[in-house]
Structure formats: C-alpha cells, structure tokens
Motif scaffolding. Sequence first.
Motif, PDB file in Angstrom:
ATOM      1  N   LEU A 158       0.850  -1.178   0.000  1.00  0.00           N
ATOM      2  CA  LEU A 158       0.000   0.000   0.000  1.00  0.00           C
ATOM      3  C   LEU A 158       0.887   1.229   0.000  1.00  0.00           C
ATOM      4  O   LEU A 158       1.920   1.254   0.661  1.00  0.00           O
ATOM      5  CB  LEU A 158      -0.889   0.016   1.246  1.00  0.00           C
ATOM      6  N   THR A 159       0.485   2.253  -0.719  1.00  0.00           N
ATOM      7  CA  THR A 159       1.284   3.469  -0.722  1.00  0.00           C
ATOM      8  C   THR A 159       0.402   4.664  -0.401  1.00  0.00           C
ATOM      9  O   THR A 159      -0.781   4.682  -0.707  1.00  0.00           O
ATOM     10  CB  THR A 159       1.962   3.701  -2.087  1.00  0.00           C
ATOM     11  N   HIS A 160       1.008   5.637   0.228  1.00  0.00           N
ATOM     12  CA  HIS A 160       0.335   6.886   0.565  1.00  0.00           C
ATOM     13  C   HIS A 160       1.421   7.943   0.641  1.00  0.00           C
ATOM     14  O   HIS A 160       2.442   7.738   1.280  1.00  0.00           O
ATOM     15  CB  HIS A 160      -0.383   6.759   1.912  1.00  0.00           C
ATOM     16  N   ASP A 161       1.205   9.063  -0.023  1.00  0.00           N
ATOM     17  CA  ASP A 161       2.169  10.150   0.000  1.00  0.00           C
ATOM     18  C   ASP A 161       2.152  10.795   1.377  1.00  0.00           C
ATOM     19  O   ASP A 161       1.143  11.374   1.782  1.00  0.00           O
ATOM     20  CB  ASP A 161       1.815  11.174  -1.064  1.00  0.00           C
ATOM     21  N   PRO A 162       3.270  10.690   2.144  1.00  0.00           N
ATOM     22  CA  PRO A 162       3.278  11.230   3.503  1.00  0.00           C
ATOM     23  C   PRO A 162       3.100  12.742   3.554  1.00  0.00           C
ATOM     24  O   PRO A 162       2.704  13.282   4.568  1.00  0.00           O
ATOM     25  CB  PRO A 162       4.648  10.813   4.045  1.00  0.00           C
ATOM     26  N   LYS A 163       3.329  13.418   2.454  1.00  0.00           N
ATOM     27  CA  LYS A 163       3.186  14.876   2.433  1.00  0.00           C
ATOM     28  C   LYS A 163       1.734  15.307   2.221  1.00  0.00           C
ATOM     29  O   LYS A 163       1.414  16.472   2.372  1.00  0.00           O
ATOM     30  CB  LYS A 163       4.076  15.459   1.344  1.00  0.00           C
ATOM     31  N   SER A 164       0.852  14.358   1.894  1.00  0.00           N
ATOM     32  CA  SER A 164      -0.531  14.715   1.602  1.00  0.00           C
ATOM     33  C   SER A 164      -1.406  14.764   2.849  1.00  0.00           C
ATOM     34  O   SER A 164      -2.564  15.124   2.763  1.00  0.00           O
ATOM     35  CB  SER A 164      -1.131  13.734   0.594  1.00  0.00           C
ATOM     36  N   GLY A 165      -0.883  14.383   3.994  1.00  0.00           N
ATOM     37  CA  GLY A 165      -1.671  14.410   5.220  1.00  0.00           C
ATOM     38  C   GLY A 165      -2.430  13.111   5.415  1.00  0.00           C
ATOM     39  O   GLY A 165      -2.309  12.174   4.641  1.00  0.00           O
ATOM     40  N   PRO A 166      -3.244  13.056   6.479  1.00  0.00           N
ATOM     41  CA  PRO A 166      -3.977  11.820   6.785  1.00  0.00           C
ATOM     42  C   PRO A 166      -4.997  11.471   5.718  1.00  0.00           C
ATOM     43  O   PRO A 166      -5.497  12.343   5.011  1.00  0.00           O
ATOM     44  CB  PRO A 166      -4.685  12.132   8.101  1.00  0.00           C
ATOM     45  N   VAL A 167      -5.320  10.189   5.635  1.00  0.00           N
ATOM     46  CA  VAL A 167      -6.387   9.740   4.745  1.00  0.00           C
ATOM     47  C   VAL A 167      -7.721  10.006   5.437  1.00  0.00           C
ATOM     48  O   VAL A 167      -7.764  10.586   6.522  1.00  0.00           O
ATOM     49  CB  VAL A 167      -6.225   8.246   4.379  1.00  0.00           C
ATOM     50  N   ASP A 168      -8.805   9.565   4.839  1.00  0.00           N
ATOM     51  CA  ASP A 168     -10.140   9.829   5.384  1.00  0.00           C
ATOM     52  C   ASP A 168     -10.250   9.436   6.855  1.00  0.00           C
ATOM     53  O   ASP A 168      -9.704   8.426   7.290  1.00  0.00           O
ATOM     54  CB  ASP A 168     -11.202   9.071   4.591  1.00  0.00           C
ATOM     55  N   THR A 169     -11.000  10.218   7.605  1.00  0.00           N
ATOM     56  CA  THR A 169     -11.265   9.939   9.016  1.00  0.00           C
ATOM     57  C   THR A 169     -12.156   8.706   9.129  1.00  0.00           C
ATOM     58  O   THR A 169     -13.089   8.530   8.353  1.00  0.00           O
ATOM     59  CB  THR A 169     -11.973  11.147   9.662  1.00  0.00           C
ATOM     60  N   ILE A 170     -11.834   7.841  10.110  1.00  0.00           N
ATOM     61  CA  ILE A 170     -12.673   6.675  10.399  1.00  0.00           C
ATOM     62  C   ILE A 170     -13.094   6.733  11.859  1.00  0.00           C
ATOM     63  O   ILE A 170     -12.500   7.461  12.659  1.00  0.00           O
ATOM     64  CB  ILE A 170     -11.942   5.348  10.109  1.00  0.00           C
ATOM     65  N   SER A 171     -14.068   5.935  12.206  1.00  0.00           N
ATOM     66  CA  SER A 171     -14.503   5.891  13.597  1.00  0.00           C
ATOM     67  C   SER A 171     -13.584   4.970  14.392  1.00  0.00           C
ATOM     68  O   SER A 171     -12.877   4.118  13.822  1.00  0.00           O
ATOM     69  CB  SER A 171     -15.942   5.380  13.693  1.00  0.00           C
ATOM     70  N   PHE A 172     -13.601   5.119  15.702  1.00  0.00           N
ATOM     71  CA  PHE A 172     -12.817   4.240  16.565  1.00  0.00           C
ATOM     72  C   PHE A 172     -13.295   2.800  16.409  1.00  0.00           C
ATOM     73  O   PHE A 172     -12.500   1.866  16.414  1.00  0.00           O
ATOM     74  CB  PHE A 172     -12.897   4.693  18.021  1.00  0.00           C
ATOM     75  N   ASP A 173     -14.601   2.615  16.236  1.00  0.00           N
ATOM     76  CA  ASP A 173     -15.140   1.267  16.016  1.00  0.00           C
ATOM     77  C   ASP A 173     -14.571   0.640  14.746  1.00  0.00           C
ATOM     78  O   ASP A 173     -14.297  -0.558  14.715  1.00  0.00           O
ATOM     79  CB  ASP A 173     -16.667   1.286  15.962  1.00  0.00           C
TER      80      ASP A 173
END
Length: 123
Positions: free
Chosen positions: A3-18
């Motif tokens: 899996l890849t994610h650009d660390p400069k782009s900030g967090p991905v979508d917010t999820i719930s704790f559940d």
Amino acid sequence: MHLTHDPKSGPVDTISFDDFLKVDMRLGTIVEAEVFPEARNPAYKLRIDFGEGVGIKRSAAQITTHYTPQSLIGTRVMAVVNFPPRQIGPVRSEVLVLGFPDESGEIVLARPDQDAPNGARLA
C-alpha cells in the motif's frame, strides 16, 4: 500486498474508533523466509508464528532491499491478521506485514522496541 500513501498529503479519510477496532493487528515472529522467485516484484515468502489462537500464517512481502531471508528469521513483526487471504501467484498470503516506506519508497518493517508475546494485539 504493498500500500502506498504520500506522507506529504496528510492523513487519509477519518474513520470511527469502532472501524479501527475491526482491524486486528498482531505481533508475530518470522519462523521461515525464502525468496519468492515467481513474484512480479522482488519479494519473500514468510511464515509467521502468531502464537495460540492465530497460529502460523503465510505472507508475501516486498522487503528485499533492507532484509535477507536469513536476517528475517526470528524477527518480530506486526501484521494485520483479519484481511481475507490473497492469492499472489502460487502463494496464498494470509496476513499483511506492516512497514513504512523509506525515502526511496522501500519498506522498513514496523517492529516493537520491547518484547511482547506472539499474538499480542495492538492496543
């Protein structure tokens, strides 16, 4: 699986704790590691012991730049153990080993800095 994610782009979508609690991340010890010559990208076939309850699971990991099969034996790793298995060529990958890309995009394993038992769940 990589899996890849650009660390400069900030967090991905917010999820719930559940939602977070649904991801079962466990600690295990690599007991076997070998070159995976059939893989499209350089990879190793791993067998990881997660202790009682989870057992020994297989994984395919693209971690060949920083690690050799011999250096991986006995290494403690974290992995997601409740994703559905994926068929990667002739290997059925049952868990996703966790790591972070270095500056070159090569994976560095996520590992604990203290001892905990195989099968311990991320808390």
